[in-house]
Design a protein around this motif. Structure first.
Motif, PDB file in Angstrom:
ATOM      1  N   ALA A   1       1.414   6.512  -6.629  1.00 44.52           N
ATOM      2  CA  ALA A   1       0.508   7.704  -7.166  1.00 44.52           C
ATOM      3  C   ALA A   1       0.905   8.887  -7.146  1.00 44.52           C
ATOM      4  CB  ALA A   1      -0.724   7.385  -6.366  1.00 44.52           C
ATOM      5  N   ILE A   2       1.664   9.302  -5.989  1.00 38.50           N
ATOM      6  CA  ILE A   2       2.231  10.659  -5.969  1.00 38.50           C
ATOM      7  C   ILE A   2       3.169  10.968  -7.130  1.00 38.50           C
ATOM      8  CG2 ILE A   2       3.702  12.161  -4.359  1.00 38.50           C
ATOM      9  CD1 ILE A   2       2.457  10.833  -2.209  1.00 38.50           C
TER      10      ILE A   2
ATOM     11  N   ASN B   1       0.878  -0.983  -0.032  1.00 41.08           N
ATOM     12  CA  ASN B   1      -0.039  -0.096  -0.058  1.00 41.08           C
ATOM     13  C   ASN B   1       0.917   1.256  -0.007  1.00 41.08           C
ATOM     14  OD1 ASN B   1      -2.548  -1.278  -0.115  1.00 41.08           O
ATOM     15  ND2 ASN B   1      -2.825  -1.045   2.085  1.00 41.08           N
ATOM     16  N   ARG B   2       1.954   1.187   0.899  1.00 38.11           N
ATOM     17  CA  ARG B   2       2.731   2.461   0.854  1.00 38.11           C
ATOM     18  C   ARG B   2       3.595   2.679  -0.494  1.00 38.11           C
ATOM     19  NH1 ARG B   2       5.657   1.098   5.074  1.00 38.11           N
ATOM     20  NH2 ARG B   2       7.189  -0.147   3.741  1.00 38.11           N
TER      21      ARG B   2
ATOM     22  N   GLY C   1      -3.411   9.583  -9.216  1.00 33.65           N
ATOM     23  CA  GLY C   1      -2.185  10.477  -9.113  1.00 33.65           C
ATOM     24  C   GLY C   1      -2.188  11.339 -10.354  1.00 33.65           C
TER      25      GLY C   1
ATOM     26  N   PHE D   1       0.821   4.134  -2.954  1.00 35.55           N
ATOM     27  CA  PHE D   1       0.554   5.326  -2.442  1.00 35.55           C
ATOM     28  C   PHE D   1       1.626   6.370  -3.084  1.00 35.55           C
ATOM     29  CE2 PHE D   1       1.250   9.129   0.566  1.00 35.55           C
ATOM     30  CZ  PHE D   1       0.046   9.693   0.398  1.00 35.55           C
TER      31      PHE D   1
ATOM     32  N   TRP E   1      -6.334   3.254  -8.631  1.00 35.36           N
ATOM     33  CA  TRP E   1      -5.618   4.037  -7.491  1.00 35.36           C
ATOM     34  C   TRP E   1      -4.425   4.772  -8.206  1.00 35.36           C
ATOM     35  CZ3 TRP E   1      -8.263   6.391  -4.090  1.00 35.36           C
ATOM     36  CH2 TRP E   1      -9.224   5.705  -3.442  1.00 35.36           C
TER      37      TRP E   1
END
Length: 179
Positions: free
Chosen positions: A19-20, A12-13, A145, A16, A141
């Motif tokens: 996506a950034i 998940n990290r 981003g 995330f 997801w």
């Protein structure tokens, strides 16, 4: 079978942070659009078309190496390729903000484009591999981003350029990507 919580957290990290990074990739592609007139005037260009050429050249430099980057994403560490791509993309933007001539601006956007070309092949393969049970959901997801970048890039660039000129947001976004 439930995945190990540590593995779940790491996946998940990674999603995330990817996506950034996707946001940065698209911020860089679109941030120059509200700055065309300022760039034209500051670099003493003859027409607005020369200013818009910067984004065209950046995008050509983005798509031409995409296939070789995809092959590289199959061979190299994808996280390292993503980090290197963001570093090069950000450095290209810093150089663009420091460019005193149109020729150097063109060189800078080529550098930025090549750096940006690392993202999609490496991130898509990385995320699909991390989420084999639901790759579409994870890639959705990841796509969020891009939307954040498309929204934030011109908004920030236009807002900052109002007081700081076109170079301020370009350099700031470049430095942020490098960091």
């Amino acid at each position: 079978m439930n995945p190990d919580p540590a593995t779940f957290s790491c996946r998940n990290r990674t999603l995330f942070l990817s996506a950034i990074l996707h946001a940065f990739t698209h911020i860089y592609q679109i941030a120059l659009m509200p700055l065309y007139l300022l760039i034209r005037d500051d670099l003493a260009l003859e027409s607005i078309e020369e200013a818009t050429l910067l984004v065209t050249v950046m995008m050509v430099s983005y798509f031409l190496p995409s296939y070789p980057m995809g092959r590289q994403a199959d061979r190299a560490n994808r996280k390292n390729l993503l980090a290197l791509g963001l570093l090069v993309n950000g450095l290209g933007f810093v150089l663009l903000g420091l460019s005193k001539t149109f020729a150097w601006a063109l060189v800078s956007v080529v550098i930025a484009g090549v750096g940006g070309s690392c993202f999609h092949p490496a991130a898509t393969a990385l995320i699909a591999g991390l989420y084999p049970e639901r790759p579409g959901r994870a890639l959705g997801w990841l796509g969020v981003g891009a939307s954040v970048g498309f929204f934030f890039g011109p908004l920030y660039a236009g807002w900052r350029a109002h007081d700081g000129g076109w170079r301020a947001p370009v350099i700031e976004l470049g430095v942020l990507g490098v960091v």
